[in-house]
Design an enzyme around this catalytic site. Structure first.
Site, PDB file in Angstrom:
ATOM      1  CG  HIS A  18      -2.001  -1.096   1.045  1.00 31.27           C
ATOM      2  ND1 HIS A  18      -2.712  -1.612   2.114  1.00 31.27           N
ATOM      3  CD2 HIS A  18      -2.447  -1.776  -0.056  1.00 31.27           C
ATOM      4  CE1 HIS A  18      -3.544  -2.542   1.684  1.00 31.27           C
ATOM      5  NE2 HIS A  18      -3.403  -2.651   0.364  1.00 31.27           N
ATOM      6  CG  HIS A  41      -6.065 -11.355  -7.680  1.00 30.06           C
ATOM      7  ND1 HIS A  41      -5.370 -10.940  -8.807  1.00 30.06           N
ATOM      8  CD2 HIS A  41      -6.266 -12.682  -7.843  1.00 30.06           C
ATOM      9  CE1 HIS A  41      -5.167 -11.976  -9.609  1.00 30.06           C
ATOM     10  NE2 HIS A  41      -5.705 -13.050  -9.047  1.00 30.06           N
ATOM     11  CB  SER A  99      -5.290  -2.390  -3.094  1.00 27.83           C
ATOM     12  OG  SER A  99      -5.962  -3.585  -3.411  1.00 27.83           O
ATOM     13  CG  ASP A 142      -9.277 -15.381 -13.285  1.00 30.48           C
ATOM     14  OD1 ASP A 142      -8.812 -15.911 -12.269  1.00 30.48           O
ATOM     15  OD2 ASP A 142      -8.596 -15.078 -14.286  1.00 30.48           O
ATOM     16  N   GLY A 143      -9.286 -12.311 -12.063  1.00 33.30           N
ATOM     17  CA  GLY A 143      -8.477 -11.133 -12.334  1.00 33.30           C
ATOM     18  C   GLY A 143      -7.606 -11.251 -13.567  1.00 33.30           C
ATOM     19  CG  ASP A 168      -2.477  -8.546  -3.494  1.00 35.52           C
ATOM     20  OD1 ASP A 168      -1.585  -9.368  -3.221  1.00 35.52           O
ATOM     21  OD2 ASP A 168      -3.178  -7.989  -2.629  1.00 35.52           O
TER      22      ASP A 168
END
Length: 285
Positions: A18, A41, A99, A142-143, A168
């Site tokens: 971060h 993610h 995030s 799904d990322g 991530d």
């Protein structure tokens, strides 16, 4: 997929990730043109550190808890702590920003954010947390697939020339996750070569990462930077001893700003022989 980030929110890995994400966002918004951010993610985007999951592991105590108590004077660390305090002013004294929240906090009214989460319950909570923010589009998907579908980014007639893709993954597949991530990065760079990409990864045994470093250096990016924070020696496969970020196409002078921040984080969060590591796998032209 069984991973729930609530057990790990606010730990030393989150702190590293971060701090770097906010530094990248601040560099991107230094120019007036709109920015696009993709969080592949995303989790639920907002956490309560007094919930059962966080209390069960206690990981936040060695991360954001310790950092708030130490409050290092480094500008990037202070920037991050200010964002955490802003989150708590809005959501309560035990809130911790994921995030997606930090992206929404750092970016501007004309910027856009896509946040992806595959787990149905987490995705539903993510949608609820950002229901009032028209800049944020939440995708239950799904990322890695989203990197194919959403890059290069467009909004109507607007094409975004700059932005950040934050990857991530939970690393439930352990070392095999690196294969999926490298493949996704290579394809994404072919579609959006000018984007900045940040891949988070855990560190247990550093020697296991050598193939990953070599493959990352060979990606078709202008530059490849690794920023790592170890709170313990990287000599045990049983624990996450630290973590890192692979940053492709890093903003100008990001390394110079990150280096002292990493030293400050190691000093504040280290448990046994802490160290930080910053290295160009491929230096910018």
């Amino acid at each position: 997929m069984n991973y729930r980030h609530a057990f790990h929110a606010g730990n030393h890995a989150d702190v590293l990730k971060h701090v770097a994400v906010l530094a990248i966002c601040d560099a991107l918004i230094a120019k007036p043109t709109p920015v696009f951010a993709l969080d592949t993610h995303a989790g639920r985007g907002l956490y309560a550190l007094d919930c059962n999951s966080a209390q069960r592991t206690g990981e936040a105590e060695g991360g954001i808890g310790r950092l708030l108590a130490e409050a290092p004077g480094n500008p990037l660390v202070q920037r991050y702590l200010q964002a955490v305090r802003a989150c708590r002013n809005e959501h309560g004294r035990t809130a911790y920003p994921g995030s997606p929240w930090l992206l929404a906090h750092a970016l501007r009214a004309d910027d856009r954010i896509a946040a992806c989460e595959l787990h149905p319950e987490e995705a539903a909570q993510l949608k609820a947390n950002f229901a009032g923010d028209t800049r944020v589009a939440v995708h239950e998907r799904d990322g890695y697939a989203a990197m194919k579908a959403l890059l290069p980014p467009r909004l109507g007639e607007t094409r975004f020339g700059r932005g950040l893709v934050l990857i991530d993954p939970p690393y439930e597949a352990q070392l095999e996750e690196f294969d999926a991530a490298i493949h996704a990065l290579r394809e994404a760079l072919g579609r959006w070569p000018q984007g900045c990409y940040a891949l988070w990864y855990p560190i247990k045994l550093r020697r296991h990462l050598q193939p990953f470093y070599r493959r990352a250096a060979a990606l078709p990016a202008k530059s490849a930077l690794v920023a790592e924070l170890l709170v313990r020696p990287d000599d045990s496969p049983l624990h996450m001893n630290g973590s890192g970020l692979l940053i492709l196409n890093a903003p100008f002078q990001l390394d110079e700003k990150l280096a002292p921040a990493l030293h400050a984080l190691a000093a504040a969060l280290g448990e046994r022989k802490p160290q930080s590591h910053l290295e160009w796998l491929r230096a910018p032209p």
